[in-house]
Design a protein around this motif. Structure first.
Motif: not given
Length: 381
Positions: A198-204
């Motif tokens: 989720t964090l990676n998706q948000q970061l992306a």
């Protein structure tokens, strides 16, 4: 585990007589060690139950085995391995079930004749083949289940059989605890992985939004809002690159400076909206006249500049082409004004290292020379 096995092979003698170990007991112990290894590798409850139910029958030479789990105030017969169906999938109140008695009292139940023991619920056992049984708790301190073994003939469970079964049950408890820990660890890993995803998706998404914002800022910083052409900054950024390339390849290029005639008059007499329309009309004419590879920009106000790379004969008739486009526009113009322009152009010699800004200024001076001549001609007329 070594303590469990040690207690399993030293059963207490009964009735004051020396206890003799039955034949096959040591082979059963070797088999139990193998089962312990299998259980140590189990990662889920179904695997544990499969290993245990088969091992219970094999170690005790019984006709059936059941795996019972405690489900609050009930006994759940979760699995079985038997010569005929027993109670797999059924639940019984813990206080009337023999598995419940074993868990409540935290000790084995050894019954050589089910019809001679008041703890046995006859209604549940009558449809089955069971004549004798032994049941031990899974974990004696705080039982979480029970393992039962059954015989189709009257049989007195031996001390060795009960010890083997209890050792299996103790090992099963450890395996079940390991599965719980492993499951909780996997859950934590999955939860953490999900959080990271989720964090990676948000970061992306944030990176993409930032990239778009930066691209928009770059676009705004290089583009003239009124005409959609490059602005002064955009022109010098791109034209500098083309100028360096022209020097390196020794190719000819032209710089053309254009000033729109009469913008102040249009603004003063027709209004600034018409003045903006005049600038936009000139931008459209320039887009139609020049190539896609040419760098066309509005420097500001009524001034435009074009960098035309890699051209020898291309710009020789450029003024006549521009005049033709303007004449065509004026013939079909929906506006009250007429387009007119003054042009100054200079050919770049790649042998000289003249700066781009100097070239633009030279073209600008030539444009003003033409503008003054037009004014003088108009005055003389």
């Amino acid at each position: 585990m070594n303590t469990i096995l040690s207690s399993s092979i030293t059963p207490a003698p009964q009735s004051g007589e020396p206890h003799s170990i039955q034949p096959g007991y040591y082979q059963a112990m070797e088999r139990l060690i193998t089962v312990v290894q299998e259980l140590s590798l189990a990662r889920d409850l179904p695997t544990i139950m499969t290993i245990v139910k088969h091992a219970a029958r094999e170690l005790t030479k019984s006709d059936g085995a059941s795996f019972v789990l405690r489900d609050q105030d009930q006994c759940f017969y979760a699995d079985e391995d038997s010569i005929a169906p027993l109670w797999k999938g059924q639940r019984f109140p813990i206080e009337i079930c023999l598995g419940g008695w074993t868990m409540i009292h935290r000790q084995p139940a050894i019954i050589s004749d089910i019809y001679g023991d008041e703890r046995v619920p006859y209604a549940a056992y009558q449809p089955t083949f069971v004549k004798s049984l032994a049941m031990v708790p899974i974990r004696t301190l705080d039982p979480i289940g029970a393992i039962g073994i059954y015989w189709a003939i009257l049989h007195q469970p031996t001390a060795e059989e009960v010890k083997l079964l209890q050792a299996l049950a103790d090992t099963t408890a450890v395996a079940m605890e390991n599965v719980q820990v492993y499951s909780e660890l996997e859950q934590r890993v999955r939860h953490r992985t999900s959080q990271l995803q989720t964090l990676n998706q948000q970061l992306a998404e944030e990176i993409e939004e930032r990239r778009k914002a930066e691209a928009e800022v770059r676009q705004l910083s290089l583009t003239d809002e009124l005409t959609g052409l490059l602005n002064r900054r955009g022109f010098f950024v791109l034209a500098e690159q083309q100028l360096k390339l022209a020097r390196r390849l020794h190719t000819s290029c032209w710089i053309i400076f254009i000033d729109v005639d009469g913008l102040k008059t249009v603004n003063d007499t027709l209004g600034h909206d018409q003045g903006d329309a005049l600038i936009q009309a000139m931008a459209q004419v320039l887009k139609q006249t020049f190539r896609e590879s040419d760098i066309v920009a509005r420097l500001g106000g009524d001034e435009f500049v074009i960098f035309a790379p890699n051209c020898i004969n291309y710009c020789e008739n450029i003024e006549s082409r521009l005049k033709s486009e303007i004449d065509q526009f004026n013939q079909n113009s929906p506006f009250s004004f007429q387009l007119s322009m003054s042009v100054g152009s200079i050919n770049f010699n790649p042998s000289y290292h003249t700066r781009l800004e100097e070239l633009v200024n030279q073209a600008d001076e030539l444009m003003y020379t033409q503008k003054r001549l037009k004014r003088n001609q108009k005055f003389l007329c």
